[in-house]
Design a protein around this motif. Structure first.
Motif, PDB file in Angstrom:
ATOM      1  N   LYS A   1       0.849  -1.196   0.000  1.00  0.00           N
ATOM      2  CA  LYS A   1       0.000   0.000   0.000  1.00  0.00           C
ATOM      3  C   LYS A   1       0.887   1.249   0.000  1.00  0.00           C
ATOM      4  N   GLY A   2       2.084   1.109   0.513  1.00  0.00           N
ATOM      5  CA  GLY A   2       3.067   2.177   0.510  1.00  0.00           C
ATOM      6  C   GLY A   2       4.433   1.623   0.867  1.00  0.00           C
ATOM      7  N   PHE A   3       5.470   2.159   0.230  1.00  0.00           N
ATOM      8  CA  PHE A   3       6.834   1.695   0.467  1.00  0.00           C
ATOM      9  C   PHE A   3       7.788   2.840   0.150  1.00  0.00           C
ATOM     10  N   GLY A   4       8.822   2.988   0.981  1.00  0.00           N
ATOM     11  CA  GLY A   4       9.851   3.979   0.718  1.00  0.00           C
ATOM     12  C   GLY A   4      11.168   3.574   1.348  1.00  0.00           C
ATOM     13  N   MET A   5      12.258   4.116   0.804  1.00  0.00           N
ATOM     14  CA  MET A   5      13.596   3.844   1.318  1.00  0.00           C
ATOM     15  C   MET A   5      14.312   5.170   1.543  1.00  0.00           C
ATOM     16  N   CYS A   6      14.999   5.263   2.686  1.00  0.00           N
ATOM     17  CA  CYS A   6      15.739   6.482   2.997  1.00  0.00           C
ATOM     18  C   CYS A   6      16.954   6.148   3.849  1.00  0.00           C
ATOM     19  N   VAL A   7      17.798   7.133   4.008  1.00  0.00           N
ATOM     20  CA  VAL A   7      18.921   7.062   4.943  1.00  0.00           C
ATOM     21  C   VAL A   7      18.712   8.227   5.901  1.00  0.00           C
ATOM     22  N   ASP A   8      18.654   7.931   7.201  1.00  0.00           N
ATOM     23  CA  ASP A   8      18.394   9.008   8.155  1.00  0.00           C
ATOM     24  C   ASP A   8      19.613   9.906   8.315  1.00  0.00           C
ATOM     25  N   GLN A   9      19.441  10.976   9.067  1.00  0.00           N
ATOM     26  CA  GLN A   9      20.511  11.960   9.236  1.00  0.00           C
ATOM     27  C   GLN A   9      21.736  11.414   9.949  1.00  0.00           C
ATOM     28  N   PHE A  10      21.633  10.195  10.493  1.00  0.00           N
ATOM     29  CA  PHE A  10      22.758   9.561  11.186  1.00  0.00           C
ATOM     30  C   PHE A  10      23.440   8.503  10.314  1.00  0.00           C
ATOM     31  N   GLY A  11      22.959   8.357   9.071  1.00  0.00           N
ATOM     32  CA  GLY A  11      23.571   7.423   8.127  1.00  0.00           C
ATOM     33  C   GLY A  11      22.983   6.029   8.141  1.00  0.00           C
ATOM     34  N   ILE A  12      21.881   5.815   8.874  1.00  0.00           N
ATOM     35  CA  ILE A  12      21.268   4.486   8.958  1.00  0.00           C
ATOM     36  C   ILE A  12      20.229   4.324   7.846  1.00  0.00           C
ATOM     37  N   PRO A  13      20.341   3.260   7.036  1.00  0.00           N
ATOM     38  CA  PRO A  13      19.367   3.014   5.973  1.00  0.00           C
ATOM     39  C   PRO A  13      18.069   2.420   6.542  1.00  0.00           C
ATOM     40  N   TRP A  14      16.934   2.932   6.070  1.00  0.00           N
ATOM     41  CA  TRP A  14      15.621   2.487   6.511  1.00  0.00           C
ATOM     42  C   TRP A  14      14.748   2.148   5.303  1.00  0.00           C
ATOM     43  N   MET A  15      13.869   1.170   5.497  1.00  0.00           N
ATOM     44  CA  MET A  15      12.769   0.914   4.576  1.00  0.00           C
ATOM     45  C   MET A  15      11.504   0.956   5.416  1.00  0.00           C
ATOM     46  N   VAL A  16      10.478   1.610   4.905  1.00  0.00           N
ATOM     47  CA  VAL A  16       9.184   1.658   5.576  1.00  0.00           C
ATOM     48  C   VAL A  16       8.171   1.072   4.600  1.00  0.00           C
ATOM     49  N   ILE A  17       7.416   0.094   5.088  1.00  0.00           N
ATOM     50  CA  ILE A  17       6.446  -0.586   4.231  1.00  0.00           C
ATOM     51  C   ILE A  17       5.103  -0.717   4.928  1.00  0.00           C
ATOM     52  N   SER A  18       4.059  -0.481   4.159  1.00  0.00           N
ATOM     53  CA  SER A  18       2.702  -0.781   4.590  1.00  0.00           C
ATOM     54  C   SER A  18       2.223  -1.865   3.620  1.00  0.00           C
ATOM     55  N   PRO A  19       2.314  -3.124   4.052  1.00  0.00           N
ATOM     56  CA  PRO A  19       2.077  -4.220   3.114  1.00  0.00           C
ATOM     57  C   PRO A  19       0.613  -4.363   2.700  1.00  0.00           C
ATOM     58  N   LYS A  20       0.420  -4.893   1.506  1.00  0.00           N
ATOM     59  CA  LYS A  20      -0.919  -5.266   1.053  1.00  0.00           C
ATOM     60  C   LYS A  20      -1.314  -6.532   1.808  1.00  0.00           C
ATOM     61  N   GLU A  21      -2.601  -6.711   1.973  1.00  0.00           N
ATOM     62  CA  GLU A  21      -3.064  -7.959   2.585  1.00  0.00           C
ATOM     63  C   GLU A  21      -2.759  -9.099   1.625  1.00  0.00           C
ATOM     64  N   MET A  22      -2.262 -10.192   2.170  1.00  0.00           N
ATOM     65  CA  MET A  22      -1.935 -11.358   1.329  1.00  0.00           C
ATOM     66  C   MET A  22      -3.085 -12.332   1.335  1.00  0.00           C
TER      67      MET A  22
END
Length: 136
Positions: free
Chosen positions: A115-136
């Motif tokens: 339903k939503g997905f994004g990838m970022c690197v925070d201000q401290f250099g840590i890589p993050w992925m945030v996902i709101s999965p579709k119902e399976m």
């Protein structure tokens, strides 16, 4: 058994944990500085306030971390800390908060698998992925 990421920071672990409190509602459980180490563990005076071990929980999930010793920090790569958030609006809010002051690698948006997905690197250099999965 439990598997948890252990993150290493470039002297800013405490600031990162305080940022995660605001960005994603993390709860700081432990922030042990080098001051609490026994005297036989010599530490440079400027390092006494740095984090020897930290623990934060995000919705019951644990991330541990510390400040890398001087001269031993390497920029994180080859992994991402992933937040799975059921509500896509909440997921996007958390993504925007995490990416503040950092870098967006993939803007948060609906995909064929989420339903939503994004990838970022925070201000401290840590890589993050945030996902709101579709119902399976």
């Amino acid at each position: 058994m439990q598997v948890n990421p252990y993150l290493h920071y470039n002297g800013n672990c405490e600031a990162a944990f305080k940022f995660y409190e605001k960005a994603v509602g993390a709860k700081i459980e432990v922030l042990m500085t080098h001051e609490s180490a026994p005297p036989e563990m010599p530490v440079p005076p400027e390092w006494k306030k740095k984090i020897m071990h930290g623990r934060v929980s995000i919705d019951g999930e644990v991330i541990m971390a510390s400040d890398s010793p001087p001269g031993h920090f390497h920029q994180p790569q080859g992994f991402s800390v992933t937040l799975t958030v059921d509500d896509p609006a909440d997921a996007e809010k958390k993504f925007k908060a995490l990416s503040e002051g950092g870098a967006v690698n993939m803007a948060f948006a609906p995909t064929f698998f989420a339903k939503g997905f994004g990838m970022c690197v925070d201000q401290f250099g840590i890589p993050w992925m945030v996902i709101s999965p579709k119902e399976m």
